[in-house]
Design a protein around this motif. Structure first.
Motif, PDB file in Angstrom:
ATOM      1  N   ALA A  47       0.900  -1.295   0.234  1.00  0.00           N
ATOM      2  CA  ALA A  47      -0.272  -0.517   0.106  1.00  0.00           C
ATOM      3  C   ALA A  47       0.986   1.135  -0.353  1.00  0.00           C
ATOM      4  O   ALA A  47       0.382   2.360  -0.463  1.00  0.00           O
ATOM      5  N   PHE A  48       2.161   0.800   0.415  1.00  0.00           N
ATOM      6  CA  PHE A  48       2.620   1.938   0.279  1.00  0.00           C
ATOM      7  C   PHE A  48       3.884   2.702  -0.429  1.00  0.00           C
ATOM      8  O   PHE A  48       4.628   3.585  -0.857  1.00  0.00           O
ATOM      9  N   LEU A  49       4.218   1.307  -1.026  1.00  0.00           N
ATOM     10  CA  LEU A  49       5.367   0.769  -2.323  1.00  0.00           C
ATOM     11  C   LEU A  49       4.513   1.161  -3.513  1.00  0.00           C
ATOM     12  O   LEU A  49       4.777   1.785  -4.651  1.00  0.00           O
ATOM     13  N   GLN A  50       3.034   0.979  -3.521  1.00  0.00           N
ATOM     14  CA  GLN A  50       2.473   1.232  -5.025  1.00  0.00           C
ATOM     15  C   GLN A  50       0.679   1.460  -4.664  1.00  0.00           C
ATOM     16  O   GLN A  50       0.259   0.989  -4.601  1.00  0.00           O
ATOM     17  N   PRO A  51       0.959   2.913  -4.173  1.00  0.00           N
ATOM     18  CA  PRO A  51      -0.288   2.923  -3.680  1.00  0.00           C
ATOM     19  C   PRO A  51      -1.811   3.049  -4.803  1.00  0.00           C
ATOM     20  O   PRO A  51      -2.364   4.095  -4.849  1.00  0.00           O
ATOM     21  N   LEU A  52      -1.032   4.002  -6.134  1.00  0.00           N
ATOM     22  CA  LEU A  52      -1.814   4.162  -6.991  1.00  0.00           C
ATOM     23  C   LEU A  52      -2.426   2.207  -7.324  1.00  0.00           C
ATOM     24  O   LEU A  52      -3.739   2.911  -7.350  1.00  0.00           O
ATOM     25  N   GLY A  53      -1.563   1.473  -7.176  1.00  0.00           N
ATOM     26  CA  GLY A  53      -2.475   0.113  -7.717  1.00  0.00           C
ATOM     27  C   GLY A  53      -3.481   0.413  -6.698  1.00  0.00           C
ATOM     28  O   GLY A  53      -4.438  -0.438  -6.166  1.00  0.00           O
ATOM     29  N   PHE A  54      -3.178   0.239  -5.069  1.00  0.00           N
ATOM     30  CA  PHE A  54      -3.540  -0.134  -3.925  1.00  0.00           C
ATOM     31  C   PHE A  54      -4.981   0.813  -4.601  1.00  0.00           C
ATOM     32  O   PHE A  54      -5.957   0.710  -4.117  1.00  0.00           O
ATOM     33  N   VAL A  55      -5.159   2.424  -4.407  1.00  0.00           N
ATOM     34  CA  VAL A  55      -6.605   2.701  -4.659  1.00  0.00           C
ATOM     35  C   VAL A  55      -7.157   2.281  -5.645  1.00  0.00           C
ATOM     36  O   VAL A  55      -7.977   2.178  -5.435  1.00  0.00           O
ATOM     37  N   TRP A  89     -14.004   2.429 -17.200  1.00  0.00           N
ATOM     38  CA  TRP A  89     -13.503   2.209 -18.286  1.00  0.00           C
ATOM     39  C   TRP A  89     -11.991   3.058 -19.168  1.00  0.00           C
ATOM     40  O   TRP A  89     -11.183   3.772 -19.571  1.00  0.00           O
ATOM     41  N   LYS A  90     -12.745   4.432 -19.054  1.00  0.00           N
ATOM     42  CA  LYS A  90     -11.722   5.561 -18.957  1.00  0.00           C
ATOM     43  C   LYS A  90     -10.547   6.282 -18.073  1.00  0.00           C
ATOM     44  O   LYS A  90      -9.382   6.295 -18.231  1.00  0.00           O
ATOM     45  N   ILE A  91     -10.807   5.417 -16.502  1.00  0.00           N
ATOM     46  CA  ILE A  91      -9.464   6.049 -14.969  1.00  0.00           C
ATOM     47  C   ILE A  91      -9.131   4.932 -14.229  1.00  0.00           C
ATOM     48  O   ILE A  91      -7.955   4.923 -14.631  1.00  0.00           O
ATOM     49  N   MET A  92     -10.425   3.598 -14.328  1.00  0.00           N
ATOM     50  CA  MET A  92      -9.318   2.927 -13.680  1.00  0.00           C
ATOM     51  C   MET A  92      -8.568   2.204 -14.273  1.00  0.00           C
ATOM     52  O   MET A  92      -7.127   1.928 -14.109  1.00  0.00           O
ATOM     53  N   LEU A  93      -8.994   1.622 -15.559  1.00  0.00           N
ATOM     54  CA  LEU A  93      -7.959   1.027 -16.710  1.00  0.00           C
ATOM     55  C   LEU A  93      -6.745   1.582 -16.532  1.00  0.00           C
ATOM     56  O   LEU A  93      -5.746   1.221 -16.936  1.00  0.00           O
ATOM     57  N   PRO A  94      -6.832   2.861 -17.833  1.00  0.00           N
ATOM     58  CA  PRO A  94      -5.463   3.610 -17.408  1.00  0.00           C
ATOM     59  C   PRO A  94      -4.297   3.679 -16.471  1.00  0.00           C
ATOM     60  O   PRO A  94      -3.047   4.112 -16.042  1.00  0.00           O
ATOM     61  N   LEU A  95      -5.099   4.478 -15.203  1.00  0.00           N
ATOM     62  CA  LEU A  95      -4.442   3.925 -14.036  1.00  0.00           C
ATOM     63  C   LEU A  95      -4.187   2.707 -13.634  1.00  0.00           C
ATOM     64  O   LEU A  95      -2.128   3.199 -13.255  1.00  0.00           O
ATOM     65  N   GLY A  96      -4.862   1.865 -14.097  1.00  0.00           N
ATOM     66  CA  GLY A  96      -3.930   0.575 -13.924  1.00  0.00           C
ATOM     67  C   GLY A  96      -2.835   0.325 -13.967  1.00  0.00           C
ATOM     68  O   GLY A  96      -1.733  -0.107 -13.738  1.00  0.00           O
ATOM     69  N   ILE A  97      -2.748   0.562 -15.380  1.00  0.00           N
ATOM     70  CA  ILE A  97      -1.896   0.230 -16.823  1.00  0.00           C
ATOM     71  C   ILE A  97      -0.818   0.587 -16.688  1.00  0.00           C
ATOM     72  O   ILE A  97       0.502   0.414 -16.150  1.00  0.00           O
ATOM     73  N   LEU A  98      -0.954   2.225 -15.488  1.00  0.00           N
ATOM     74  CA  LEU A  98       0.566   3.392 -15.110  1.00  0.00           C
ATOM     75  C   LEU A  98       1.235   2.232 -14.349  1.00  0.00           C
ATOM     76  O   LEU A  98       2.355   2.572 -14.078  1.00  0.00           O
ATOM     77  N   ASN A  99       0.361   1.951 -13.413  1.00  0.00           N
ATOM     78  CA  ASN A  99       0.576   1.626 -12.689  1.00  0.00           C
ATOM     79  C   ASN A  99       1.457   0.012 -12.700  1.00  0.00           C
ATOM     80  O   ASN A  99       2.957  -0.409 -12.243  1.00  0.00           O
ATOM     81  N   LEU A 100       0.999  -0.147 -13.314  1.00  0.00           N
ATOM     82  CA  LEU A 100       1.502  -1.511 -13.512  1.00  0.00           C
ATOM     83  C   LEU A 100       3.162  -1.322 -14.387  1.00  0.00           C
ATOM     84  O   LEU A 100       4.439  -2.339 -13.885  1.00  0.00           O
ATOM     85  N   VAL A 101       3.401  -0.588 -15.146  1.00  0.00           N
ATOM     86  CA  VAL A 101       4.100  -0.250 -16.204  1.00  0.00           C
ATOM     87  C   VAL A 101       5.355   0.284 -14.955  1.00  0.00           C
ATOM     88  O   VAL A 101       6.355  -0.186 -14.943  1.00  0.00           O
ATOM     89  N   ALA A 102       4.715   1.396 -14.459  1.00  0.00           N
ATOM     90  CA  ALA A 102       6.052   1.540 -12.874  1.00  0.00           C
ATOM     91  C   ALA A 102       6.207   1.160 -12.345  1.00  0.00           C
ATOM     92  O   ALA A 102       7.421   0.552 -11.786  1.00  0.00           O
ATOM     93  N   VAL A 103       5.770  -0.138 -11.618  1.00  0.00           N
ATOM     94  CA  VAL A 103       5.793  -1.413 -10.951  1.00  0.00           C
ATOM     95  C   VAL A 103       7.027  -2.027 -11.486  1.00  0.00           C
ATOM     96  O   VAL A 103       7.641  -2.540 -11.667  1.00  0.00           O
ATOM     97  N   ALA A 104       6.841  -2.868 -12.799  1.00  0.00           N
ATOM     98  CA  ALA A 104       7.657  -3.267 -13.896  1.00  0.00           C
ATOM     99  C   ALA A 104       8.865  -3.016 -14.026  1.00  0.00           C
ATOM    100  O   ALA A 104       9.480  -3.263 -14.384  1.00  0.00           O
ATOM    101  N   VAL A 105       9.378  -1.124 -14.101  1.00  0.00           N
ATOM    102  CA  VAL A 105       9.924  -0.523 -14.566  1.00  0.00           C
ATOM    103  C   VAL A 105      10.988  -0.498 -13.431  1.00  0.00           C
ATOM    104  O   VAL A 105      12.323  -1.106 -13.543  1.00  0.00           O
TER     105      VAL A 105
END
Lengths: 182, 413
Positions: B209-217, B337-353
């Motif tokens: 929850a602290f390392l990936q707050p966006l994913g948590f939200v 579709w317009k908000i949660m999905l982009p945010l989730g993809i952004l979080n995934l990319v950030a975590v992968a990097v």
């Protein structure tokens, strides 16, 4: 109605600011309200009245509209003169009066029977507004229950007994309430 | 294939089932009390021990509710498709209950010997230990719940129920995606699909929850929608849909639907705690996460910490219910579709990097690296939230405007 009617005033919504777009104010406001009420309730400040254990507080018994009563004058006679104004004013038609020749010299008629159907009544208070001699009034008794429909038809004796039960607590609403009785 | 191989899971399943059903009943009571407190009322506090005057703060209420539901007439309307009508609550409840097979209820308890009963190795607090794909299983099962919703709406042969079922299923399917995206970041960071391994990974890396707050939200909002709680409870929308997909259900069948909904909520809070809030882990008091054996005290502390977290999350669920207004259906879909999905993809990319860089520069996970990760996570949260809000504000205002005056309007209005 056409959209370009000159009489239409078009009101535009205010534009959302950044905080509105972020939704954060909504979250913060909602949770603040919730926690405010939660803390107030957990502190024991609730609006519930646990009815059988505690009685609700009647604010002003003089303007509360509960069970009816038929007032008596100083000699203990019923004040009603059977003029039928209350029965006429009643929007629910729940007052049933049978008039008879009055045995007393100060009036022509008196009610031989005076029945109010408490189940049909909507407690609007128009009968006491209409009464020219302040005979019928509404008391602050709210606990009106019965086991049958017949029991809820209050006849003259019952209405007079309601007066006997409440006359000490609630004086007649005479001059202050726009009445004419002394 | 010894006898213990069967007996141990059976005992665990019995404990989990009994505990869950009791918990669901008492959470209904807790929710009613919460609702009352938030609305300045007292709530149900009069039913205590049956046959006595003891009130016990209303703790007998679930028993009274259960008896009432059992005694209710199990009425089946004549116009329904009987087979599907009967099977829908079963499907939805089975899917909700099976989820808990792979959810660890704490860490483990040490080996013991009580009379003839003896366990050779420590007992894992999970009905099916050693499954490496717990999260996949949970997702597969929670998707099956959609079938229950659709069957319930369709078999009722009622337009309102049907529309409610369609809306509910659309909502559940739409929010599966952000839910998975929120989880994928955790899976990447922990390197495992096993919930217990994810919990242990959090003990080393810090809570996600602290390392990936966006994913948590993202996961939190999607979990609310999956459990169809307010502000996403369109299946329940009383005013506009009469009652959603379970309009035609009565008595015990309706109770199955409601219990399944509560179990969804409990499962969602389990997942939130296990994936993002560190499971049974609290710094300094829950012992070494990698130890093979633990003492009774540590086991008790872990279980207590875990249950406390679960309870806190469920209370949060219930408070949210009375805080925010319900979404309209188009807003709900736009959010997914317009908000949660982009945010989730952004979080995934950030975590992968971050994980890729960690693999090269800090394979041992030093403290500085953790702090850097946390800072990056919060920066990603702020940037992503701002970007989505500015580029795509959730304004669904469809009133006519002055410049729409060319549009044909019925002059009879």
């Amino acid at each position: 109605m056409k959209p370009d009617d000159p009489n239409i005033a078009w009101i535009e919504e205010p534009k959302l600011g950044l905080s509105g777009m972020l939704y954060l104010p909504l979250f913060v406001q909602g949770l603040t309200t919730t926690f405010k009420h939660l803390s107030r309730s957990l502190g024991g400040n609730v609006v519930t009245v646990s009815y059988p254990d505690e009685e609700p507080k009647i604010g002003n018994p003089l303007i509360y509209r509960g069970v009816h009563r038929l007032n008596k004058d100083e000699q203990g006679r019923v004040k009603c003169v059977a003029c039928f104004l209350c029965a006429t004013a009643c929007p629910a038609h729940c007052i049933d009066i049978i008039a008879a020749e009055s045995p007393w010299p100060d009036r022509e008629k008196y009610p031989e029977s005076f029945v109010i159907d408490e189940l049909r009544c909507i407690y609007c208070g128009m009968c006491e507004e209409a009464c020219p001699v302040d005979a019928v009034e509404l008391t602050s008794l709210y606990n009106l229950t019965g086991r049958s429909r017949e029991e809820m038809m209050f006849d003259k004796e019952k209405l007079l007994s309601v007066y006997d039960a409440t006359k000490d607590k609630e004086p007649m609403k005479s001059p202050g309430m726009g009445g004419t009785a002394t | 294939m010894s006898l213990e191989f069967f007996i141990e899971p059976l005992i665990k399943i019995a404990i989990i089932l009994g505990g869950l059903m009791t918990a669901a009943a008492y959470f209904v009571l807790l929710e009613r009390r919460m609702a009352a407190w938030v609305q300045d009322r007292i709530g149900p506090n009069r039913v205590g021990i049956p046959g006595t005057k003891v009130r016990l703060f209303g703790l007998g209420q679930p028993l009274a509710d259960g008896i009432k539901f059992i005694l209710k007439e199990n009425y089946t309307p004549a116009h329904v498709n009987h087979a599907l009508y009967a099977i829908a609550p079963v499907v939805i409840l089975a899917a909700a209950l099976t989820t808990f097979v792979v959810i660890p209820m704490g860490s483990m308890i040490p080996s013991f010997k009580i009379g003839p009963v003896e366990s050779k190795q420590p007992i894992e607090m999970i009905a099916a230990p050693g499954i490496d794909v717990s999260i996949l299983l949970i997702f597969a099962l929670s998707s099956i719940a959609v079938y229950g919703v659709i069957l319930g709406g369709w078999s009722s042969n009622n337009k309102y129920s049907f529309l409610g079922g369609l809306r509910s299923s659309a909502q559940l399917i739409a929010y599966e995606l952000p839910l998975s995206l929120g989880i994928l970041g955790v899976v990447l960071a922990a390197g495992s699909l096993d919930l217990d391994a994810i919990t242990r990974a959090q003990a080393f890396q810090g809570w996600y929850a602290f390392l990936q707050p966006l994913g948590f939200v993202v996961f939190l909002i999607a979990a609310f929608a999956e459990a169809s709680r307010l502000p996403f409870d369109l299946p329940e929308a009383e005013q506009e849909l009469i009652g959603g997909y379970h309009t035609e259900y009565a008595g015990m069948k309706l109770l199955l639907f409601l219990v399944a909904e509560f179990l969804h909520m409990i499962a969602a809070s389990f997942l939130i705690v296990l994936l993002f809030l560190g499971g049974w882990h609290l710094p300094y008091i829950t012992g070494d996460p990698n130890a093979e054996t633990i003492s009774w005290l540590t086991a008790a502390i872990r279980i207590g910490v875990f249950q406390a977290k679960i309870f806190a999350v469920i209370v949060f669920f219930m408070l949210v219910r009375w805080s925010w207004p319900r979404f309209r259906f188009d807003q709900l879909m736009a959010l997914a579709w317009k908000i949660m999905l982009p945010l989730g993809i952004l979080n995934l990319v950030a975590v992968a990097v971050v994980e890729e860089l960690r693999h090269w520069y800090a394979p041992d996970g030093s403290l500085n690296w953790t702090l850097l990760t946390i800072a990056l996570g919060w920066v990603v949260l702020v940037v992503g939230w701002l970007g989505v809000a500015i580029s795509n504000p959730l304004v669904t205002d469809n009133r006519p405007r002055r410049d729409l005056s060319s549009v044909e309007v019925d002059s009879q209005i």
